[in-house]
Design a protein around this motif. Structure first.
Motif, PDB file in Angstrom:
ATOM      1  N   THR A 152      93.651  64.342   9.523  1.00  0.00           N
ATOM      2  CA  THR A 152      92.963  65.146   8.629  1.00  0.00           C
ATOM      3  C   THR A 152      94.088  64.602   7.160  1.00  0.00           C
ATOM      4  O   THR A 152      95.075  64.802   7.437  1.00  0.00           O
ATOM      5  N   LEU A 168     102.676  71.782   7.560  1.00  0.00           N
ATOM      6  CA  LEU A 168     101.304  71.871   7.619  1.00  0.00           C
ATOM      7  C   LEU A 168     100.749  72.082   6.169  1.00  0.00           C
ATOM      8  O   LEU A 168     101.068  73.081   5.626  1.00  0.00           O
ATOM      9  N   LYS A 169      99.674  71.541   5.698  1.00  0.00           N
ATOM     10  CA  LYS A 169      98.874  71.713   4.595  1.00  0.00           C
ATOM     11  C   LYS A 169      97.873  72.786   4.891  1.00  0.00           C
ATOM     12  O   LYS A 169      97.710  73.211   6.075  1.00  0.00           O
ATOM     13  N   GLU A 205      86.867  63.217  12.281  1.00  0.00           N
ATOM     14  CA  GLU A 205      87.936  63.059  11.449  1.00  0.00           C
ATOM     15  C   GLU A 205      88.347  61.406  11.832  1.00  0.00           C
ATOM     16  O   GLU A 205      88.677  60.634  10.818  1.00  0.00           O
ATOM     17  N   TYR A 213      94.949  73.259   4.789  1.00  0.00           N
ATOM     18  CA  TYR A 213      93.730  72.773   5.429  1.00  0.00           C
ATOM     19  C   TYR A 213      94.042  72.266   6.843  1.00  0.00           C
ATOM     20  O   TYR A 213      93.052  71.843   7.433  1.00  0.00           O
ATOM     21  N   GLN A 214      95.107  72.128   7.242  1.00  0.00           N
ATOM     22  CA  GLN A 214      95.420  71.594   8.635  1.00  0.00           C
ATOM     23  C   GLN A 214      95.425  72.763   9.508  1.00  0.00           C
ATOM     24  O   GLN A 214      95.367  73.979   9.490  1.00  0.00           O
ATOM     25  N   TYR A 215      95.618  72.386  10.869  1.00  0.00           N
ATOM     26  CA  TYR A 215      95.342  73.280  11.883  1.00  0.00           C
ATOM     27  C   TYR A 215      96.645  73.474  12.514  1.00  0.00           C
ATOM     28  O   TYR A 215      97.548  72.826  12.760  1.00  0.00           O
ATOM     29  N   ASN A 243      95.702  66.858  12.870  1.00  0.00           N
ATOM     30  CA  ASN A 243      96.369  66.919  11.816  1.00  0.00           C
ATOM     31  C   ASN A 243      96.909  65.610  11.113  1.00  0.00           C
ATOM     32  O   ASN A 243      96.915  65.161   9.838  1.00  0.00           O
TER      33      ASN A 243
END
Length: 155
Positions: free
Chosen positions: A154, A28-29, A69, A31-33, A151
């Motif tokens: 996003t 996951l980046k 999104e 900014y991801q959830y 995600n």
């Protein structure tokens, strides 16, 4: 043997086990959830009714973000980087095809979500569960899969 299978099945179906699964993608980046961002906001020691209600509210929060999104993805699909032709096709045709692809993907995800999570309550009841326990499990499923879709959308 049958008793062991029932014990394992019941332990796998418990909400605590479902929450302990590594459902968040390790790549996951920032900014991801994460699933934990939503599930952990509901009291672990609450009754199943209170917990399922809380989880459903978290699910609705995620759906709002999904809709934002998704709209962005549709706008991005229209942006093909100019006018004229791309690989021998008019840019407007490419944009239209991109948009259709985004819409089909979203529709397929919704179908999968309902098929995967929507049947959990009925399945649990067939196997002897009752009360709000299956609702908690179903809500957790919706949250896990919806966070994963969020995600994907996003960027």
């Amino acid at each position: 043997m049958k008793l062991l299978f029932v014990a394992i099945t019941l332990s796998l179906a418990s909400p605590a086990f479902a929450e302990g699964l590594p459902t968040d993608d390790p790549t996951l980046k920032p900014y991801q959830y994460t699933v934990a961002q939503y599930v952990n906001r509901c009291a672990q020691d609450a009754s199943n009714v209170e917990r399922s209600s809380c989880l459903y509210d978290r699910y609705k929060e995620i759906l709002k973000k999904i809709n934002i999104e998704y709209k962005k993805a549709l706008i991005d699909a229209d942006d093909v980087g100019g006018v004229g032709e791309i690989n021998g096709k008019p840019a407007s045709t490419i944009a239209k095809l991109n948009r259709i692809e985004v819409m089909r993907t979203q529709a397929a995800w919704k179908s999968y979500l309902d098929a995967r999570c929507g049947t959990m309550g009925a399945s649990a009841e067939r196997n002897g569960a009752n009360g709000a326990g299956p609702a908690v499990e179903m809500a957790q499923c919706y949250i896990r899969l919806t966070v994963a879709r969020l995600n994907e959308l996003t960027k």
